[in-house]
Write an enzyme that holds these catalytic residues in place. Structure first.
Site, PDB file in Angstrom:
ATOM      1  CE  LYS A  22      -1.372   2.190   3.099  1.00 27.31           C
ATOM      2  NZ  LYS A  22      -1.854   3.596   4.372  1.00 27.31           N
ATOM      3  CG  ASN A  23       2.746   2.345   3.747  1.00 31.83           C
ATOM      4  OD1 ASN A  23       2.224   2.840   3.649  1.00 31.83           O
ATOM      5  ND2 ASN A  23       2.893   2.007   4.348  1.00 31.83           N
ATOM      6  CB  CYS A 115      -4.625   6.709  11.406  1.00 27.02           C
ATOM      7  SG  CYS A 115      -5.267   5.639  10.365  1.00 27.02           S
ATOM      8  NE  ARG A 120       0.317  11.321  10.129  1.00 33.64           N
ATOM      9  CZ  ARG A 120       0.044  10.110   9.666  1.00 33.64           C
ATOM     10  NH1 ARG A 120      -1.439   9.901   9.714  1.00 33.64           N
ATOM     11  NH2 ARG A 120       0.441   9.518   8.790  1.00 33.64           N
ATOM     12  CG  ASP A 303       3.373   1.897   8.875  1.00 33.21           C
ATOM     13  OD1 ASP A 303       2.835   3.170  10.208  1.00 33.21           O
ATOM     14  OD2 ASP A 303       3.667   2.096   7.996  1.00 33.21           O
ATOM     15  NE  ARG A 396      -6.818   4.500   5.254  1.00 39.91           N
ATOM     16  CZ  ARG A 396      -5.658   4.931   6.378  1.00 39.91           C
ATOM     17  NH1 ARG A 396      -5.855   5.414   7.511  1.00 39.91           N
ATOM     18  NH2 ARG A 396      -4.628   5.704   5.881  1.00 39.91           N
TER      19      ARG A 396
END
Length: 420
Positions: A22-23, A115, A120, A303, A396
């Site tokens: 995903k990233n 999230c 951030r 993560d 997600r």
């Protein structure tokens, strides 16, 4: 919002094939704006990738999935703005900023959502773009950027993954040379550079502390097969460890998840690796009494902190975790305590975990993507039935989670919530 129903206490055994990362997928989708068209193989069908597709479509691009192949055609782009609704759905919406500026010299976005992990800000992104000659104006939650970027010497004050990706995207078609120091070194950065170089970009040093980008005149069409997801791999390793399981995890070079492998070995797991395979055989009870500190790559990934926390709830002795990346990555802890975990949280970022003999299934709520994965880990190891609400967060980042876990012996089902 959806929910997972899990009957825990089953020892998992079998083989799991990983999905695309995903990233890595999200910046590649944004990077398609710089090319004459892209075909991305092994692209995970996740809510975040669907949001990225929606962003491209909102701009007038043609973008569609055929199973796990994503095809993006930037022809027809007639809008350089991303709506507040789509920006609010995921953090990675900010990456479109660099791509739009690099190709068109104009972009308008809203501060991104995603999230809730604490502060951030995107000021590292914006300061770097200003160094590249972009005029930036903020009006409330809206960011308006004008001007084609030019080459520059940039040193990041923190090795931000998102800022590194944005600068690469902005610099790929910029005039001159961009030298980026103290940049993020994650494998996803090297994946983005490989993708762009395959289309004709000139990027060197990706994966190291300094990246050099020499601006190209244009990029061609590009076809790329996406790397597998190292955080998904780490999550399934933690699940195997928590359930005293035995799993073959296929599709990833083991070096990408070495910090997690080392933690699991210290906890008593037998781990063997091949070229693109990880085998884990967990003991009946894990050994704890370890200290973990999250850090940018090649350190222990933030993560993976929540999933490791859940696993250590059942390990002998007392373990300690220090979170150094996101100050609010602790919202899974109250939910784990509902299941019987003994965790003391100090200053929000330091946890002491005293291993218990068992966890008890109950109703909990996923606070974010990785916190939700931690609750999945705990529920699979717990006695009895757990209901994990707010499953939208988990979906997600994990493709076909229920199907993959059922195939190795878990009793897990997803269902749409009828009460929300």
């Amino acid at each position: 919002m959806g929910e997972y129903i899990i009957n825990g206490g089953r020892q998992l055994s079998g083989e799991i094939v990983l999905s695309g990362a995903k990233n890595a997928a999200l910046p590649l989708i944004a990077a398609s704006l710089l090319t004459r068209g892209t075909v991305i193989h092994n692209c995970p069908r996740l809510s975040d990738t669907f949001v990225s597709v929606d962003i491209l479509r909102e701009m007038g691009c043609s973008c569609y999935f055929t199973q796990n192949v994503l095809i993006c055609e930037p022809y027809g782009l007639n809008n350089y703005k991303i709506s507040e609704e789509l920006c609010s759905k995921m953090r990675s919406s900010v990456t479109f900023l660099g791509a739009l500026l690099g190709r068109y010299g104009y972009a308008e976005i809203y501060h991104p959502g995603g999230c809730v992990l604490g502060s951030r800000p995107i000021d590292i992104h914006l300061d770097a773009l200003k160094d590249m000659g972009v005029d930036i104006r903020e009006e409330g939650n809206r960011v308006i950027c004008r001007g084609k970027p030019h080459g520059a010497n940039i040193t990041l004050r923190y090795p931000s993954v998102g800022a590194t990706e944005n600068i690469i995207l902005a610099a790929t078609l910029a005039k001159g040379v961009t030298r980026l120091k103290n940049c993020a070194r994650e494998p996803e950065i090297a994946e983005l550079a490989s993708f762009l170089n395959g289309a004709g970009a000139h990027i060197s040093g990706a994966g190291e502390h300094e990246i050099v980008i020499t601006g190209a005149d244009s990029l061609d069409r590009c076809e790329h097969t996406l790397m597998c997801d190292r955080i998904e791999a780490g999550t399934y390793l933690c699940i195997a460890a928590a359930t005293a399981g035995e799993l073959f995890i296929k599709g990833l070079y083991p070096c990408m998840t070495e910090p997690v492998i080392q933690v699991l070995r210290n906890c008593g797991c037998i781990i063997k690796t091949g070229r693109d395979m990880i085998y884990i055989d967990a003991p009946p009870r894990l050994y704890g009494e370890i200290e973990l500190i999250t850090a940018p790559y090649p350190g222990l990934p933030t993560d993976m902190q929540a999933q490791l926390s859940a696993m250590l709830c059942l390990a002998k002795g007392e373990s300690h975790i220090r979170e150094t990346v996101f100050e609010a990555r602790n919202r899974h802890i109250p939910e784990l305590k509902k299941m019987g975990a003994e965790i003391e949280c100090r200053n929000g970022c330091d946890f002491s975990i005293r291993g218990v003999n068992r966890l008890i299934g109950c109703e909990v709520s996923a606070p974010d993507l990785r916190g939700g994965a931690a609750l999945i880990t705990a529920a699979l190891a717990a006695e009895g039935t757990s209901k994990i609400k707010n499953a939208c967060y988990i979906r997600r980042g994990y493709e076909n989670l229920s199907e993959k876990l059922r195939a190795v012996g878990a009793e897990i089902d997803y269902r749409e919530s009828t009460t929300e």
